[in-house]
Each structure stands twice: as C-alpha cells, then as structure tokens.
Scaffold this motif. Structure first.
Motif: not given
Length: 231
Positions: A10, A21, A16
């Motif tokens: 991740h 992602n 993010q």
C-alpha cells in the motif's frame, strides 16, 4: 482487455489522498489504451479465484522483500508460475519484477551498492531511458528464461523479458514527482543522506514514464501465436 492488478503493498496512507494507492497509479499510467482493471490486494491475502479472471496481469511494487516470510508470498509465487505456464501476459514493477524472477528460479538480494533512490538513467536497447527508482533489493541472478533488456551501473538487470510472456522493470514508471517527494518525506529516513539529497535535486528532471506506459500497454496488446491458438 482486462488487466488484473496483484497489489503487493500500500502507498503510505498520508500520501494516498494526493496520489492514490498503487492500483490507481497504474490505471493512470495505462490510461487511454482501452484497458479495464480489476484489483486483488494479495498483500492482504486477497487472491483471484483463477488466473482466467483477467486477460493480463500486473504485479505492483511493495515495501516488503520478496525473500521475507509473509503468508502471501508463496501463494503469489504459485499464481505467477501458473500465469507463466498458462500462458498469459504478465508485467512486474519493482517488487513485481523481483518476485517474478524469484518465482521462476532467479535470485533476489539486497544490493551491496545500497539504495537506488531518485531519477536514474538506464540503457534500453540503443536508447537511454530515465525513470524514478526506490529500491535496495535487486535481481542478482535472472531465471534462465529471462533476457536482460535494460541496465545501468547500479542495477545489472533493470528490466527483463521472458520471451513474449513477461516484461518486468525494476524502476517505477508509475511514480511521478509528487509520489517521489512524498516518499522522500515519509520514508527517506532509511536512505543515506547523500542519496536522498540527489533524489530531491532531481525531482524536476524529466522522466520517461509515458514512454514506459506505452511500452507496457503495447506488450499487453501484442498479438501472440499462443493466444491465437487458444481462441
């Protein structure tokens, strides 16, 4: 064509909201080529029920080492071998590049040259290609089926081709300036100061992400004899 993304890690959570992602980065990299995408977070033990769940497969980067003891590593290697033998086209990036090599009989280890971070130039045929890198591990011995198609002084096997079945790349064509700046800020403590300073200075230098995105798309869409015979 449906591309199945096998997500091996991740993006740092604090990044993010800005860059997405890893699957989103690859969807952006491959935009405009009429692909559809499905994602399985194998790092969270999410696996496809069948390798026929997608027409082609892409294996992402990760902060983990392919030689580490995680419960999803061996199942992922089994999937890689099944995709290769099927065969279906497969692409690996950074960790993906390394795990494909390991699954098919190659060797991966921490490089005695240390960290490769920031913009790097690679020989690629008769050309020079610039890409962002962020890795310490490397393929040190490719599988016998693989041919090295790109290298530099830091990385002897920067890209591999396995006939017309697999294309894998050590660097990150999906990483743009914002992602690199974020990694410098969030994960830079592990990297030697001089290398980090170089990466910071090189942030605005041009990279060939779009070219690699087109190369990957062309690889997925290429006509292959074994595909025609299976139709």
């Amino acid at each position: 064509m449906l591309i199945g993304i096998l997500q091996c890690g991740h993006c740092p959570p604090e990044l993010q909201p800005h860059v997405g992602n890893y699957p989103a980065m690859f969807e952006k990299l491959l935009a405009g080529h009429d692909f559809e995408f499905a994602n399985w977070a194998v790092c969270d033990m999410e696996f496809p029920n069948s390798i026929d769940a997608a027409d082609g497969w892409l294996i992402t980067g990760s902060r983990y080492g392919v030689y580490e003891d995680h419960p999803w590593i061996e199942p992922l290697e089994q999937i890689i071998r099944a995709i290769y033998l099927a065969p279906k086209p497969m692409v690996g990036i950074c960790f993906g590049h390394q795990i494909i090599a390991q699954a098919l009989g190659g060797k991966v280890a921490k490089s005695d040259k240390g960290w490769g971070v920031g913009r790097m130039e690679y020989t690629w045929g008769n050309e020079v290609v610039a890409l962002n890198a962020w890795h310490q591990d490397q393929v040190i011995e490719p599988p016998k089926e693989a041919s090295t198609i790109s290298a530099n002084k830091f990385c002897d096997h920067a890209a591999l081709m396995y006939g017309d079945r697999v294309l894998s790349v050590q660097a990150h064509p999906e990483f743009g300036r914002e992602m690199m700046q974020g990694l410098i800020n969030v994960r830079g403590a592990a990297v030697p100061e001089a290398r980090l300073a170089y990466a910071q200075k090189a942030l605005d230098a041009p990279v060939d992400n779009a070219r690699l995105g087109n190369d990957i798309a062309d690889f997925f869409k290429a006509k292959r004899g074994w595909q025609e015979s299976s139709e």
